[in-house]
Design a protein around this motif. Structure first.
Motif, PDB file in Angstrom:
ATOM      1  N   ASP A  48       0.803  -1.394  -0.127  1.00 40.63           N
ATOM      2  CA  ASP A  48       0.093   0.308   0.009  1.00 40.63           C
ATOM      3  C   ASP A  48       0.560   1.220  -0.072  1.00 40.63           C
ATOM      4  OD1 ASP A  48      -2.049  -1.599  -0.006  1.00 40.63           O
ATOM      5  OD2 ASP A  48      -2.408  -1.414   2.530  1.00 40.63           O
ATOM      6  N   ILE A  49      -0.046   2.621  -0.888  1.00 45.05           N
ATOM      7  CA  ILE A  49       1.506   3.572  -1.019  1.00 45.05           C
ATOM      8  C   ILE A  49       0.218   4.956  -0.569  1.00 45.05           C
ATOM      9  CG2 ILE A  49       0.904   3.275  -3.339  1.00 45.05           C
ATOM     10  CD1 ILE A  49       4.390   4.775  -1.270  1.00 45.05           C
ATOM     11  N   THR A  50       0.601   5.683  -0.192  1.00 48.15           N
ATOM     12  CA  THR A  50      -0.169   7.314  -0.162  1.00 48.15           C
ATOM     13  C   THR A  50       1.201   8.233   0.120  1.00 48.15           C
ATOM     14  OG1 THR A  50      -1.431   6.591   2.221  1.00 48.15           O
ATOM     15  CG2 THR A  50      -0.819   8.908   1.523  1.00 48.15           C
ATOM     16  N   ILE A  51      -0.120   8.879  -1.071  1.00 46.78           N
ATOM     17  CA  ILE A  51       1.157   9.868  -1.744  1.00 46.78           C
ATOM     18  C   ILE A  51       0.140  11.550  -1.081  1.00 46.78           C
ATOM     19  CG2 ILE A  51       1.748  11.352  -3.552  1.00 46.78           C
ATOM     20  CD1 ILE A  51       1.856   8.572  -4.999  1.00 46.78           C
ATOM     21  N   GLU A  52       1.130  12.214  -0.404  1.00 48.41           N
ATOM     22  CA  GLU A  52       0.511  12.948  -0.064  1.00 48.41           C
ATOM     23  C   GLU A  52       0.077  14.352  -0.896  1.00 48.41           C
ATOM     24  OE1 GLU A  52       2.569  14.348   3.486  1.00 48.41           O
ATOM     25  OE2 GLU A  52       0.954  12.769   4.960  1.00 48.41           O
ATOM     26  N   CYS A  53      -0.502  15.708  -0.648  1.00 46.31           N
ATOM     27  CA  CYS A  53      -0.395  16.202  -1.765  1.00 46.31           C
ATOM     28  C   CYS A  53      -1.157  17.572  -0.969  1.00 46.31           C
ATOM     29  CB  CYS A  53      -1.133  16.382  -2.994  1.00 46.31           C
ATOM     30  SG  CYS A  53      -1.908  17.584  -4.040  1.00 46.31           S
ATOM     31  N   LYS A  54      -0.832  18.334   0.146  1.00 45.20           N
ATOM     32  CA  LYS A  54      -0.712  19.565   0.651  1.00 45.20           C
ATOM     33  C   LYS A  54      -0.195  20.959   0.246  1.00 45.20           C
ATOM     34  CE  LYS A  54      -0.996  16.357   4.462  1.00 45.20           C
ATOM     35  NZ  LYS A  54      -0.528  15.838   6.306  1.00 45.20           N
ATOM     36  N   PRO A  55      -0.739  21.624  -1.139  1.00 46.82           N
ATOM     37  CA  PRO A  55      -0.800  22.633  -1.028  1.00 46.82           C
ATOM     38  C   PRO A  55      -0.720  23.726  -0.001  1.00 46.82           C
ATOM     39  CG  PRO A  55      -2.464  22.435  -2.672  1.00 46.82           C
ATOM     40  CD  PRO A  55      -2.013  20.528  -1.330  1.00 46.82           C
ATOM     41  N   THR A  56      -0.547  24.825   0.510  1.00 47.33           N
ATOM     42  CA  THR A  56      -0.617  25.934   0.799  1.00 47.33           C
ATOM     43  C   THR A  56      -1.780  27.173  -0.184  1.00 47.33           C
ATOM     44  OG1 THR A  56       1.743  26.006   1.871  1.00 47.33           O
ATOM     45  CG2 THR A  56      -0.105  28.246   2.244  1.00 47.33           C
ATOM     46  N   ALA A  57      -2.439  27.186   0.496  1.00 50.83           N
ATOM     47  CA  ALA A  57      -4.349  27.412  -0.153  1.00 50.83           C
ATOM     48  C   ALA A  57      -4.916  28.002   0.919  1.00 50.83           C
ATOM     49  CB  ALA A  57      -4.202  26.884  -0.866  1.00 50.83           C
TER      50      ALA A  57
END
Length: 939
Positions: A428-437
Motif C-alpha cells: 500500500d502507498i500514500t502520496i500526500e498532496c498538501k499545498p498551501t491555499a
C-alpha cells in the motif's frame, strides 16, 4: 522588494512574508502595562513614569490616551515618550489626574493596555487653634476627636499622652479607631488625666502631621456609677468586600464595668478558622476573603449591666477573571470567525470587543452577543488585533488575539509532492498532496494523462492524499496533484516506482530445464528448514477490478511454468476485451505455457452490486441568489454496476452539523442546483457527491467547499477619470468599491469604452480582476473623442456603470521621418546631424528625437533622446554600428529613418577615408560637405 503589482497580489506577497520560514512577524504583546499610581503631591516638581512595554515584530510604536483622548506629544513638553513609557514632567492635579491607557502598534495591529488611574496623595496641616478641654467623671467613658485635616489617600492614626513619645497602646479600656481616627476610653481612671495629641500619617503622600493637644480633666462632682455598654465604634450596615482582600471590622463600646467584645455570624455558621482578633477583640479581621465568608456579622458588647449589639452585612465582590480567552486565529477569506471569551466575577461582567484599539459595533457581518464575536464572509480588511474586554464596576480586563485573513492561490513551494515514492508489488502507498491555499483547495489527481477515480484500490482522502492499496506494476508512473481555488490553480508531479518483492534463493540456483511429455527429466526436491516444500500448494489470489472482485485458482501448469494469462471479460456496456498478463499474476481465465494455450476456465457471470466508484472533481459555484450549484465528473456506464443509477448530493453550511441529502436520478447528470430562499449570497457549503443504484447506496466523494450564488454588484465605482497618453492609448482609472454582502462581492471591474461617432459602431470591453483600479487601453484612433465608464462584476454578472467620462486622443505622430542625416566618426566619437521634421496640421508637434543604435541586428538596442537635431555618441573602436532616428511627439513615436550602418574605424582607414578630430560635432550639413572629407548619407 519593489511592489508594482495589483492590490490583490500585494496581499498575497504580504501573506508569504508573514508565514516565511523566519516566522518573525508577530502582533504586539504587552510585557508591562501601566498600574494605578497615587503620587505624592509634595513631589510635584519631579516626574511621573507610567510604564508600558510590548514585544512584537516589527517593534511596536506607542501612543497614550488620557481619559479616552489621544495625547498629542507634539503640542507640549509636559508629556513625553520614553520608549513605551509615558513621562509626565512637573505633574499638576488639575491637569494630569485621570485614567491612562497605552496603545502598542505594529503592522499587524494595535493592542490597548489596561486602564491605570493617576491620583495625587496629600495631607494638609492641622489648624493651630487650641482645642477645648474635655471634662469627665471617673468611671465615665469618653471619646477624643482627632478631626484629620483635608487629605487624599489612606490614613493611619496614633495618639500620644502628655510628653511621652510612645503611642497610647490599645487595651480593654482604650481603642484608636483606624476608621475615624478617634481615641476611645471605655472607663476613665484618674491616671488618664493629661494632654492627648493625634498623629496622622498619609503613607502615599509620604507625610505625617500632628494635631494640637486635647486636655482631658477629671470632674470633681462625683464618680460615674455602673451602666450598660454603649457601642461608639460600629462597622457599616453594608460592606463591599473584594475577593482575596483582608476585611477588618471595628467594634468598641463605652461602659462601666469595661465591656467585653465578642463576635458571631448571624447565619448560624461558625466564624471562619482564619479570623484574627486585635488585643481587645475590638477588631475582627477576615484575611483572604472568599464567597463563603459573605453574610451578616454581629458584635456583642457586654458587662454586668447588660449588653449592646452592632451588626452589618459583608457582601462579596470579585473583579473579572478569565475562564476562557481568545486565541490567535488564521482563517481563509470568506470563512467565518467565531470567538468566545468567558470571565467570572461578581457582579457578572459584561463584554465589549475592540479591533486595533477601537470599539467594534455590530453590523451585518459582525455579530456581538455577550462574550461571543462572529464575523461572517471574512475579507482581508478584517485582519488585525482583537481584544475581548470583560468589565464589572470594580475592574476591566482584556484578552488579546490576532486574526489573520488569508487569501492566496494554491502553492506547492513549501510542501511539494515527494519526488519519488517507492512501493513493493502488493503493498500500500500514500502520496500526500498538501499545498498551501486559502481558501482550501479542491484536489484532483492524474496518473500520466489519465484522471484517477476512486475505487476499491484507489482512495482520495479528505486531506488531498492519494492512497493506493494492493499496488500492481501497472500503477507505476507519474502522478500529478492539481489544486484549485478561486484564486488560481497549481500542479505538482511526483513519480511512483513499483518493485517486485524480494525473493530469497540459492547463491547458485538450479539451471532451468524444459521437458516435454514423453521425454526423460530430472526431479528437483526443495526443502525449507528441513521440511520438503509442497510446490503444488498455491495461495489464493484475489482479482480486483473496477466492477467486481472474484477469487481464482490457476489450473494445472502441466509441469511447465505458466508464462502468460489471457484475460477475457465483458459487461453489458462493452465488448469482450482480451488482455495479456504476466504468468505470475494468477488472475486469468485462459492460461498458456511454452507448449501452448490451455483450455479456458468456465465463464462466470457477475451479478449487479452497489456502485463502488465515487464521483471526482467536485466543484461548482456561481448561479443566482439563493442557489448552490454543484458539479462533478459523471461515472461511466461500465462502473455503475447496475440499473436505476443516480447520484446522492450531501450538503451543509460550513460550521453546521446537519447534512441535507438530495438525489439526482439521471444517469448522465454532472450538475445539480440546490435552491433555498434562506441561502445567503456567497456562503461556503461542505459538499459530498455519492452514487447509488437498485442495489443500494455506494461511496461518497471527499468533502469539497462550494460557494452559493451571489447577486450582481449593487454599487457603481466612483471617481472615474480618463487621460490620453498618445494617439492610440488612454488610461482609465477609478476608486475601488468597499463591498460587503449587502452590496455584492466584487471580483473585478469591466471598462467599457466607445466613440461618439454615430456612423461607426465601435465599442470595447476589457475586464481586470481583483482590486486593480487602472487600465491602459491601446489600439485607439488618433484625434478621436472616446467615452469610458466602469462597472464591477462577479460570478452573477456586472453591476451598474459609473457616469461616462471622455477624452480626446492625441493627434497622430509625424509621418515624415528625419531626413538628410549626416555622420562623422572620430576615434570612438560619433557625431550625427539631421534636418528638423515639420509636422502636418493633423499631426502632433515634434517634441524631440530618439536615436536607436545597436552593434548588429541581433544585439540589444540602446536609445538616446534629445531635443536637438544633432547628437554625439561614444561607440567601440572596432565595432560596426546600426542607427535609426525617429521623431517624438505627444501622439507617440513617429516614423523611423532608414537604418544607417556606421563601419568600424579600421574599415574607414583601409578605404582611405580620412579620420579627423574636430573638437565638437558639426552644426550644419553645409559645414560637413565643404570642410571635412566624410561620408554623408542624404535621404
Amino acid at each position: 522588494i519593489i511592489l508594482k503589482w495589483k492590490r490583490s497580489n500585494v496581499f498575497i506577497w504580504c501573506y508569504s512574508s508573514l508565514f516565511s520560514g523566519t516566522g518573525l512577524l508577530s502582533r504586539p504583546v504587552f510585557t508591562q502595562e501601566p498600574q494605578d499610581i497615587i503620587f505624592p503631591l509634595d513631589l510635584s516638581k519631579s516626574e511621573i513614569i507610567l510604564n508600558c512595554a510590548a514585544t512584537g515584530y516589527p517593534s511596536p510604536s506607542y501612543r497614550w490616551k488620557q481619559n479616552g483622548t489621544d495625547i498629542d506629544f507634539t503640542m507640549s513638553y509636559h508629556y513625553r515618550l520614553d520608549g513605551g513609557n509615558l513621562a509626565i514632567s512637573s505633574p499638576r492635579t488639575d491637569q494630569d489626574i485621570g485614567m491612562y491607557q497605552c496603545l502598542a502598534t505594529n503592522t499587524l495591529g494595535t493592542v490597548l493596555s489596561r486602564k491605570a488611574k493617576l491620583q495625587f496623595a496629600y495631607i494638609e496641616d492641622f489648624e493651630t487653634k487650641t482645642r477645648s478641654t474635655v471634662s469627665v467623671r471617673e468611671g465615665q467613658g469618653v471619646v477624643l476627636l482627632c478631626g484629620p485635616p483635608p487629605h487624599f489617600g489612606d490614613l493611619s492614626y496614633a495618639w500620644t499622652f502628655n510628653d511621652n513619645p510612645l503611642y497610647v497602646q490599645e487595651d480593654n479600656r482604650r481603642f484608636v479607631s483606624q476608621e475615624t481616627g478617634n481615641l476611645y476610653i471605655a472607663k476613665v481612671e484618674p491616671s488618664d488625666v493629661g494632654n492627648y495629641t493625634c498623629f496622622v500619617t498619609n503613607k502615599e503622600a509620604q507625610r505625617s502631621v500632628q494635631g494640637p493637644p486635647t486636655p482631658l480633666v477629671q470632674r470633681t462632682d462625683g464618680v460615674m456609677g455602673e451602666y450598660e455598654p454603649k457601642i461608639e465604634v460600629r462597622f457599616p450596615e453594608t460592606i463591599q468586600a473584594a475577593k482575596d482582600s483582608s476585611v477588618k471590622l471595628e467594634c468598641f463600646a463605652l461602659g462601666n464595668p469595661v465591656p467585653d467584645i465578642s463576635w458571631r455570624r448571624l447565619d448560624g455558621n461558625p466564624l471562619p478558622g482564619k479570623v484574627k482578633y486585635s488585643k481587645s477583640q475590638a477588631i475582627l479581621e477576615i484575611p483572604n476573603f472568599q464567597q463563603e465568608d459573605e453574610g451578616f456579622y454581629e458584635c456583642i458588647a457586654g458587662n454586668l449591666r447588660g449588653r449592646n449589639l452592632a451588626k452589618g452585612q459583608l457582601i462579596f465582590y470579585a473583579p473579572p477573571e478569565w475562564e476562557q480567552k481568545i486565541q490567535n486565529t488564521y482563517l481563509s477569506i470568506y470563512d467565518s470567525l467565531f470567538w468566545e471569551c468567558k470571565a467570572s466575577g461578581k457582579p457578572n461582567p459584561w463584554y465589549t470587543w475592540l479591533k486595533n484599539g477601537e470599539r467594534l459595533t455590530p453590523e451585518e457581518r459582525i455579530q456581538i452577543e455577550n462574550g461571543t464575536l462572529i464575523i461572517t464572509m471574512l475579507n482581508v480588511s478584517d485582519s488585525g488585533v482583537y481584544q475581548c474586554a470583560a468589565e464589572n464596576k470594580y475592574q476591566i480586563i482584556y484578552a488579546n488575539a490576532e486574526l489573520r485573513v488569508l487569501a492566496s492561490a494554491p502553492d506547492f513551494s513549501k510542501n511539494p509532492l515527494k519526488k519519488t515514492s517507492v512501493v513493493q508489488v502488493g503493498g500500500d502507498i500514500t502520496i500526500e498532496c498538501k499545498p498551501t491555499a486559502f481558501p482550501r483547495a479542491a484536489i484532483s489527481w492524474k496518473r500520466g494523462m489519465e484522471s484517477l477515480r476512486q475505487s476499491k484500490r484507489v482512495f482520495l482522502s479528505e486531506d488531498g492524499s492519494l492512497k493506493i492499496y494492493n499496488v500492481t506494476r501497472s500503477d507505476a508512473g507519474s502522478y500529478t496533484c492539481t489544486a484549485t481555488n478561486q484564486f488560481g490553480i497549481a500542479k505538482n508531479t511526483g513519480s511512483l516506482v513499483v518493485k517486485e518483492r524480494t525473493v530469497i534463493g540459492l547463491s547458485i540456483p538450479p539451471s532451468k530445464m524444459d521437458v516435454t511429455v514423453g521425454e526423460e527429466y530430472i526431479i528437483f526436491i526443495w526443502s525449507f528448514n528441513g521440511d520438503t516444500v509442497d510446490l503444488k500448494k498455491r495461495c489464493k489470489m484475489e482479482h480486483i477490478s473496477s466492477t467486481t472482485s472474484t477469487k481464482l485458482r490457476p489450473g494445472s501448469d502441466n509441469n511447465s511454468p505458466i508464462q502468460i494469462f489471457t484475460v477475457q471479460a465483458s459487461t453489458p456496456f462493452s465488448v469482450v476485451v482480451p488482455e495479456i498478463l504476466s504468468g505470475k499474476t494468477h488472475n486469468a481465465t485462459v492460461k498458456g505455457n511454452s507448449i501452448g494455450i490451455g483450455e479456458p476456465s468456465s465463464i462466470r457471470i457477475v451479478k449487479n452490486q452497489m456502485p463502488v466508484v465515487a464521483p471526482t472533481n467536485i466543484n461548482g459555484g456561481g448561479g443566482s441568489r439563493s442557489e448552490l450549484v454543484i458539479t462533478w465528473e459523471s461515472i461511466p456506464e461500465e462502473l455503475q454496476n447496475g440499473e436505476e443509477f443516480g447520484y446522492i448530493i450531501m450538503l451543509r453550511p460550513v460550521g453546521s452539523t446537519t447534512w441535507t441529502k438530495e438525489r439526482v436520478p439521471s444517469v448522465e447528470s454532472s450538475r445539480f442546483v440546490y435552491r433555498n430562499e434562506s441561502i445567503t449570497p456567497l456562503s461556503p457549503f461542505e459538499v459530498k457527491v455519492g452514487v447509488y443504484n437498485n442495489e443500494g447506496e455506494g461511496s461518497l466523494s471527499t468533502v469539497s467547499i462550494v460557494y452559493s450564488g451571489e447577486d450582481e454588484p449593487q454599487l457603481a465605482p466612483r471617481g472615474t477619470s480618463v487621460q490620453s497618453f498618445s494617439a492610440s492609448e488612454m488610461e482609465v482609472s477609478w476608486n475601488a468599491i468597499a463591498w460587503n454582502r449587502n452590496t455584492g462581492r466584487v471580483l473585478g471591474y469591466e471598462v467599457l469604452y466607445w466613440t461618439d461617432d454615430s456612423k461607426e459602431s465601435m465599442i470595447g470591453k476589457i475586464r481586470v480582476s481583483g482590486n486593480v483600479t487602472t487600465k491602459n487601453i491601446t489600439g485607439l484612433k488618433a484625434n478621436t473623442i472616446y467615452f469610458a465608464s466602469v462597472r464591477a462584476y462577479n460570478t452573477a454578472g456586472a453591476g451598474p456603470s459609473s457616469p461616462p467620462v471622455n477624452v480626446t486622443t492625441k493627434k497622430s505622430p509625424p509621418s515624415q521621418p528625419p531626413a538628410n542625416i549626416a555622420w562623422k566618426l572620430t576615434n570612438s566619437k560619433l557625431c550625427l546631424n539631421w534636418e528638423h521634421v515639420k509636422n502636418m496640421e493633423n499631426e502632433s508637434e515634434v517634441l524631440g528625437y530618439k536615436i536607436l543604435y545597436r552593434q548588429n541586428r541581433q544585439s540589444k538596442t540602446h536609445i538616446l533622446e534629445t531635443n536637438n537635431t544633432s547628437a554625439e555618441l561614444l561607440v567601440p573602436f572596432e565595432e560596426d554600428y546600426l542607427i535609426e532616428i525617429r521623431t517624438v511627439s505627444d501622439g507617440g513615436d513617429g516614423s523611423s529613418s532608414e537604418e544607417i550602418r556606421i563601419p568600424k574605424m579600421s574599415s574607414l582607414s583601409s578605404r582611405g577615408v580620412p579620420v579627423l578630430e574636430p573638437s565638437v560635432c558639426f552644426l550644419s550639413i553645409v559645414i560637413i560637405f565643404y570642410c571635412f572629407a566624410i561620408q554623408p548619407l542624404i535621404r
